[in-house]
Design a protein around this motif. Sequence first.
Motif, mmCIF file in Angstrom:
data_model
loop_
_atom_site.group_PDB
_atom_site.id
_atom_site.type_symbol
_atom_site.label_atom_id
_atom_site.label_comp_id
_atom_site.label_asym_id
_atom_site.label_seq_id
_atom_site.Cartn_x
_atom_site.Cartn_y
_atom_site.Cartn_z
ATOM 1 N N GLU A 138 0.825 -1.207 0.000
ATOM 2 C CA GLU A 138 0.000 0.000 0.000
ATOM 3 C C GLU A 138 0.862 1.261 0.000
ATOM 4 O O GLU A 138 0.537 2.248 -0.677
ATOM 5 N N ILE A 139 1.957 1.244 0.749
ATOM 6 C CA ILE A 139 2.867 2.397 0.727
ATOM 7 C C ILE A 139 3.445 2.577 -0.670
ATOM 8 O O ILE A 139 3.506 3.703 -1.196
ATOM 9 N N ALA A 140 3.884 1.471 -1.280
ATOM 10 C CA ALA A 140 4.462 1.546 -2.622
ATOM 11 C C ALA A 140 3.459 2.100 -3.619
ATOM 12 O O ALA A 140 3.797 2.948 -4.460
ATOM 13 N N MET A 141 2.219 1.647 -3.530
ATOM 14 C CA MET A 141 1.203 2.123 -4.464
ATOM 15 C C MET A 141 0.885 3.593 -4.242
ATOM 16 O O MET A 141 0.585 4.324 -5.188
ATOM 17 N N SER A 142 0.969 4.061 -3.010
ATOM 18 C CA SER A 142 0.735 5.482 -2.752
ATOM 19 C C SER A 142 1.836 6.340 -3.376
ATOM 20 O O SER A 142 1.586 7.480 -3.790
ATOM 21 N N LEU A 143 3.048 5.802 -3.487
ATOM 22 C CA LEU A 143 4.136 6.532 -4.125
ATOM 23 C C LEU A 143 3.945 6.603 -5.632
ATOM 24 O O LEU A 143 4.356 7.577 -6.273
ATOM 25 N N ARG A 144 3.337 5.577 -6.186
ATOM 26 C CA ARG A 144 3.124 5.552 -7.636
ATOM 27 C C ARG A 144 1.948 6.425 -8.058
ATOM 28 O O ARG A 144 1.764 6.698 -9.229
ATOM 29 N N GLU A 145 1.130 6.839 -7.115
ATOM 30 C CA GLU A 145 -0.041 7.655 -7.374
ATOM 31 C C GLU A 145 -0.931 6.974 -8.408
ATOM 32 O O GLU A 145 -1.454 5.896 -8.161
ATOM 33 N N GLU A 146 -1.122 7.561 -9.599
ATOM 34 C CA GLU A 146 -2.054 7.000 -10.566
ATOM 35 C C GLU A 146 -1.392 5.961 -11.468
ATOM 36 O O GLU A 146 -2.067 5.347 -12.292
ATOM 37 N N ASP A 147 -0.096 5.780 -11.359
ATOM 38 C CA ASP A 147 0.622 4.866 -12.242
ATOM 39 C C ASP A 147 0.845 3.532 -11.545
ATOM 40 O O ASP A 147 1.975 3.093 -11.337
ATOM 41 N N ALA A 148 -0.234 2.858 -11.190
ATOM 42 C CA ALA A 148 -0.135 1.586 -10.480
ATOM 43 C C ALA A 148 0.395 0.499 -11.410
ATOM 44 O O ALA A 148 0.095 0.469 -12.600
ATOM 45 N N SER A 149 1.171 -0.410 -10.845
ATOM 46 C CA SER A 149 1.734 -1.525 -11.599
ATOM 47 C C SER A 149 0.768 -2.704 -11.592
ATOM 48 O O SER A 149 0.302 -3.109 -10.525
ATOM 49 N N PRO A 150 0.424 -3.291 -12.774
ATOM 50 C CA PRO A 150 -0.459 -4.468 -12.792
ATOM 51 C C PRO A 150 0.048 -5.602 -11.902
ATOM 52 O O PRO A 150 -0.746 -6.268 -11.231
ATOM 53 N N MET A 151 1.372 -5.819 -11.877
ATOM 54 C CA MET A 151 1.919 -6.868 -11.042
ATOM 55 C C MET A 151 1.644 -6.594 -9.562
ATOM 56 O O MET A 151 1.187 -7.467 -8.819
ATOM 57 N N SER A 152 1.880 -5.354 -9.140
ATOM 58 C CA SER A 152 1.679 -5.016 -7.732
ATOM 59 C C SER A 152 0.206 -5.059 -7.357
ATOM 60 O O SER A 152 -0.150 -5.513 -6.263
ATOM 61 N N VAL A 153 -0.653 -4.586 -8.255
ATOM 62 C CA VAL A 153 -2.088 -4.638 -7.998
ATOM 63 C C VAL A 153 -2.543 -6.083 -7.836
ATOM 64 O O VAL A 153 -3.312 -6.413 -6.924
ATOM 65 N N ASN A 154 -2.073 -6.969 -8.709
ATOM 66 C CA ASN A 154 -2.436 -8.384 -8.600
ATOM 67 C C ASN A 154 -1.913 -8.991 -7.311
ATOM 68 O O ASN A 154 -2.602 -9.769 -6.643
ATOM 69 N N ASN A 155 -0.687 -8.651 -6.955
ATOM 70 C CA ASN A 155 -0.123 -9.180 -5.709
ATOM 71 C C ASN A 155 -0.960 -8.754 -4.501
ATOM 72 O O ASN A 155 -1.280 -9.563 -3.624
ATOM 73 N N LEU A 156 -1.297 -7.471 -4.475
ATOM 74 C CA LEU A 156 -2.078 -6.953 -3.352
ATOM 75 C C LEU A 156 -3.485 -7.549 -3.355
ATOM 76 O O LEU A 156 -4.015 -7.924 -2.298
ATOM 77 N N ALA A 157 -4.088 -7.677 -4.534
ATOM 78 C CA ALA A 157 -5.421 -8.278 -4.622
ATOM 79 C C ALA A 157 -5.401 -9.721 -4.130
ATOM 80 O O ALA A 157 -6.323 -10.170 -3.436
ATOM 81 N N GLY A 158 -4.365 -10.445 -4.480
ATOM 82 C CA GLY A 158 -4.252 -11.830 -4.023
ATOM 83 C C GLY A 158 -4.146 -11.940 -2.516
ATOM 84 O O GLY A 158 -4.729 -12.834 -1.892
ATOM 85 N N ILE A 159 -3.404 -11.015 -1.908
ATOM 86 C CA ILE A 159 -3.291 -11.024 -0.445
ATOM 87 C C ILE A 159 -4.638 -10.692 0.188
ATOM 88 O O ILE A 159 -5.060 -11.328 1.161
ATOM 89 N N TYR A 160 -5.316 -9.692 -0.360
ATOM 90 C CA TYR A 160 -6.647 -9.357 0.161
ATOM 91 C C TYR A 160 -7.580 -10.574 0.081
ATOM 92 O O TYR A 160 -8.376 -10.810 0.999
ATOM 93 N N ASN A 161 -7.483 -11.346 -0.992
ATOM 94 C CA ASN A 161 -8.300 -12.557 -1.096
ATOM 95 C C ASN A 161 -7.953 -13.540 0.015
ATOM 96 O O ASN A 161 -8.830 -14.140 0.630
ATOM 97 N N GLN A 162 -6.661 -13.700 0.272
ATOM 98 C CA GLN A 162 -6.247 -14.611 1.341
ATOM 99 C C GLN A 162 -6.727 -14.131 2.708
ATOM 100 O O GLN A 162 -7.021 -14.943 3.587
ATOM 101 N N LEU A 163 -6.809 -12.819 2.878
ATOM 102 C CA LEU A 163 -7.255 -12.255 4.150
ATOM 103 C C LEU A 163 -8.780 -12.136 4.220
ATOM 104 O O LEU A 163 -9.306 -11.573 5.182
ATOM 105 N N ASN A 164 -9.453 -12.663 3.197
ATOM 106 C CA ASN A 164 -10.921 -12.637 3.146
ATOM 107 C C ASN A 164 -11.453 -11.211 3.184
ATOM 108 O O ASN A 164 -12.371 -10.876 3.950
#
Length: 255
Positions: free
Chosen positions: A175-201
């Motif tokens: 989340e800190i990394a994505m806040s630094l990227r502002e609107e230029d989010a990385s698809p890889m990072s978004v997928n990684n974070l989404a996957g963790i959110y899924n694991q955390l229900n």
Amino acid sequence: MQLARRIFAPKILLISTLLSLFALQTQGQQANDGDAVNQALQRFEDTPDKVPVDIIEQLLPVYEQTWSSGEAEAVRILKYKLAWAAKELRAKAPEPLHNHLTDGWPDRFKTEANDLHAFSGVYLYNLSEFGWAIAQFKAAEAAATDLDAKARALENVAVCHVQMNDLEEAVRYFEIAMSLREEDASPMSVNNLAGIYNQLNQPEKVLSVLALIDWSTVSGPAKRMAWINRLSAARTIDPQSEETQQAYTELITAF
């Protein structure tokens, strides 16, 4: 979904070009320390099919001979090359180089730039030395001078925490990394974070973070992983919902 198997080797910010080499002395002239450095680096540049162990075998002795000479720039280049080769090994480096990467370089010149720390971090990550890797990636973030490089370093810290099954801490760094990227989010990072959110229900957060990317502009494995993450979250919320059916259809289409 076993996220740890899908987080993949960390990505790092590579410098786009190498520093130019000093001119070589003509054959037959007596070589000094600077010539030894140039000759070793020139052999590396002239042979593109070299494997990392070849690079290490050529450059490590030159580094050991050069660091005491006070040639800070030559030492910096040699350290960069050696760290790059080590990260490509995906195995333990020769003992002297391994010790340099974990305990510090003996020359003590303050030349540890972002890329050097990042390469060392990837080397240690490949050895599953995640705690040591985190220290190097944090050093890379501290040495970085632009926000994108800082974000990449923090993403690598997050990946290490995933491998250590410390998902809450991984989320924090992503989340800190994505806040630094502002609107230029990385698809890889978004997928990684989404996957963790899924694991955390936390399916609502999955859908929210996936919405940061215009997936119509993305193709290949990243897009398929996004639809897998979306389908998993939608099914958790309501298996019969229109969102679930649409995610399923898009996933089939993506494959």
